[in-house]
Design a protein around this motif. Structure first.
Motif, PDB file in Angstrom:
ATOM      1  N   LEU A   1       9.524   1.903 -26.328  1.00 53.42           N
ATOM      2  CA  LEU A   1       8.861   1.933 -25.026  1.00 53.42           C
ATOM      3  C   LEU A   1       7.533   2.667 -25.086  1.00 53.42           C
ATOM      4  O   LEU A   1       6.655   2.449 -24.277  1.00 53.42           O
TER       5      LEU A   1
ATOM      6  N   HIS B   1      17.550  -3.934 -33.860  1.00 54.08           N
ATOM      7  CA  HIS B   1      16.898  -3.146 -32.807  1.00 54.08           C
ATOM      8  C   HIS B   1      16.582  -1.725 -33.270  1.00 54.08           C
ATOM      9  O   HIS B   1      16.038  -0.933 -32.500  1.00 54.08           O
TER      10      HIS B   1
ATOM     11  N   LEU C   1       4.286   0.485 -25.259  1.00 53.73           N
ATOM     12  CA  LEU C   1       3.854  -0.374 -24.158  1.00 53.73           C
ATOM     13  C   LEU C   1       2.532   0.109 -23.593  1.00 53.73           C
ATOM     14  O   LEU C   1       2.251   1.295 -23.571  1.00 53.73           O
TER      15      LEU C   1
ATOM     16  N   ARG D   1      11.646  -8.746 -27.049  1.00 48.32           N
ATOM     17  CA  ARG D   1      11.865  -7.456 -26.383  1.00 48.32           C
ATOM     18  C   ARG D   1      11.157  -7.416 -25.027  1.00 48.32           C
ATOM     19  O   ARG D   1       9.989  -7.806 -24.928  1.00 48.32           O
ATOM     20  N   HIS D   2      11.865  -6.901 -24.049  1.00 45.23           N
ATOM     21  CA  HIS D   2      11.304  -6.660 -22.732  1.00 45.23           C
ATOM     22  C   HIS D   2      11.928  -5.379 -22.183  1.00 45.23           C
ATOM     23  O   HIS D   2      13.078  -5.053 -22.491  1.00 45.23           O
ATOM     24  N   PRO D   3      11.194  -4.635 -21.367  1.00 45.44           N
ATOM     25  CA  PRO D   3      11.811  -3.478 -20.712  1.00 45.44           C
ATOM     26  C   PRO D   3      13.002  -3.924 -19.865  1.00 45.44           C
ATOM     27  O   PRO D   3      12.895  -4.847 -19.056  1.00 45.44           O
ATOM     28  N   SER D   4      14.144  -3.284 -20.081  1.00 45.12           N
ATOM     29  CA  SER D   4      15.378  -3.679 -19.392  1.00 45.12           C
ATOM     30  C   SER D   4      16.127  -2.435 -18.957  1.00 45.12           C
ATOM     31  O   SER D   4      15.906  -1.324 -19.465  1.00 45.12           O
TER      32      SER D   4
ATOM     33  N   GLU E   1      13.610  -0.997 -24.246  1.00 44.02           N
ATOM     34  CA  GLU E   1      12.859  -2.194 -24.629  1.00 44.02           C
ATOM     35  C   GLU E   1      13.676  -2.956 -25.665  1.00 44.02           C
ATOM     36  O   GLU E   1      13.691  -2.606 -26.853  1.00 44.02           O
TER      37      GLU E   1
END
Length: 385
Positions: free
Chosen positions: A382, A356, A385, A228-231, A267
């Motif tokens: 999110l 997800h 984070l 997972r990454h902020p997108s 995320e």
């Protein structure tokens, strides 16, 4: 073996009840024996002071001794008679209770043996109330046993169906490849680019099927590791559109994108969400004839973003909607194997969306009235984070 287990269980339960009865009888006799002198003294004191010598170091007359012995004998007789009656009644009740406990356990032992032998249709009778909240422990145990047997039966049916589906999917390209090669060997087919391209396409289809099966096994086993990454969802959709747009142009199907502004960041595993979008948009393209249209929309809410893919294609009959995400499932005639993919793309998409934490569903007004697929992406991750 099973009969021996039944007998041992029944004997153990019966002996456990019998032990409780014996202990209770012994405690009753001991308590009576120890409390008898003081009870006798209190009884005589109320009668005018006789017998006060007992327990006080005073001499006891022969008359008092005989009176106490008769009193003890009477009390012991009454206690003995009560104990015998209680023991007999408890013996009968414990026998019936032991049978009541052993019977459902015996049924579960027999049913579990049948399940172990491959008979997944075995069920046990649920004792007591049919309502789960009113069941006793044995009833709940029988209910859970039946639920376990039902799921095992479903798993076995799915396993058999999966083997049949895989065999069918592999047979088609392999038959085409074998037939083409035999034609080349017998010089029935010309050794030209068209023949080789046909063999290559079937081999490529076979490779895609194997890769899809590998991917399906991973997602169904929850073995997919999400990175997972902020997108930005807008960028993910744009990448999918850029990749599939040439195919839309070749088929003559229009592709439109409508996104609510602004869309909050998400995320997610970007590659996996793109895989979901490719499966849904590619599915829409596949079943939308030339001159049709496919539309991608996205709208946010406080908890999630909903992404939808809507087409003006051949549609889905209502009775097939509940099964549309089942592996290898196709709507017959309108979604044939000749024109379809591996039949597991939507299944993979469903597992990836659920990994997800989202939901995915399908809607259609019927044959010839298009289809609507949508999934959600939660916004909560999110906050970590």
């Amino acid at each position: 073996m099973i009969n021996a287990i039944r007998r041992r269980l029944g004997v153990k339960l019966f002996l456990s009840y019998l032990l409780v009865i014996l202990v209770g009888t012994i405690v009753l006799a001991m308590t009576t024996e120890l409390s008898l002198p003081s009870a006798y003294q209190r009884h005589l004191s109320h009668m005018g002071g006789m017998g006060m010598g007992m327990g006080m170091g005073m001499s006891i007359s022969e008359e008092e001794r005989e009176l106490f012995a008769n009193f003890r004998a009477g009390v012991n007789y009454a206690v003995g008679l009560a104990a015998l009656s209680t023991f007999t009644a408890a013996l009968i009740v414990s026998w019936f209770v032991a049978r009541r406990v052993v019977r459902p356990v015996r049924e579960m032992v027999t049913a579990s043996q049948r399940i172990a032998d491959g008979d997944y249709h075995s069920r046990v009778q649920i004792p007591g109330s049919p309502e789960p909240e009113e069941m006793d422990e044995l009833g709940r145990l029988a209910l859970r046993f039946n639920q376990m047997a039902h799921r095992l039966d479903q798993t076995e049916a799915m396993r058999r169906q999966l083997i049949g589906d895989i065999a069918h999917e592999l047979r088609t390209p392999l038959t085409t490849i074998k037939g083409s090669m035999e034609g080349l060997v017998d010089k029935v087919l010309p050794a030209n680019e068209e023949t080789f391209m046909r063999v290559y396409q079937e081999a490529d289809r076979l490779q895609r099927l194997v890769m899809d099966l590998q991917e399906l096994s991973r997602v169904e086993a929850n073995a997919v590791q999400l990175v997972r990454h902020p997108s930005q969802l807008k960028g993910l959709i744009a990448a999918v559109v850029e990749r599939l747009e040439p195919q839309f142009e070749d088929k003559g199907v229009s592709l439109a994108v409508t996104l609510a502004a602004p869309l909050p960041p998400i995320e997610v595993d970007a590659d996996r969400i793109q895989q979901v979008l490719i499966n849904l948009v590619g599915n829409a393209l596949q079943y939308t004839p030339a001159g049709g249209a496919v539309k991608i929309t996205a709208r946010p809410s406080p908890e999630e973003i909903t992404v939808a893919v809507e087409d003006s294609g051949i549609g889905i009959p209502p009775e097939h909607i509940p099964h549309i995400f089942t592996r290898f499932y196709r709507v017959e005639k309108s979604r044939s194997r000749a024109g379809g993919g591996s039949g597991i793309g939507l299944t993979i998409a469903k597992h990836l969306v659920e990994a997800h934490g989202g939901r995915i569903w399908a809607q259609s007004a019927g044959i010839g009235r298009g289809s609507f697929f949508a999934f959600t992406i939660p916004l909560q991750p999110l906050q970590k984070l």
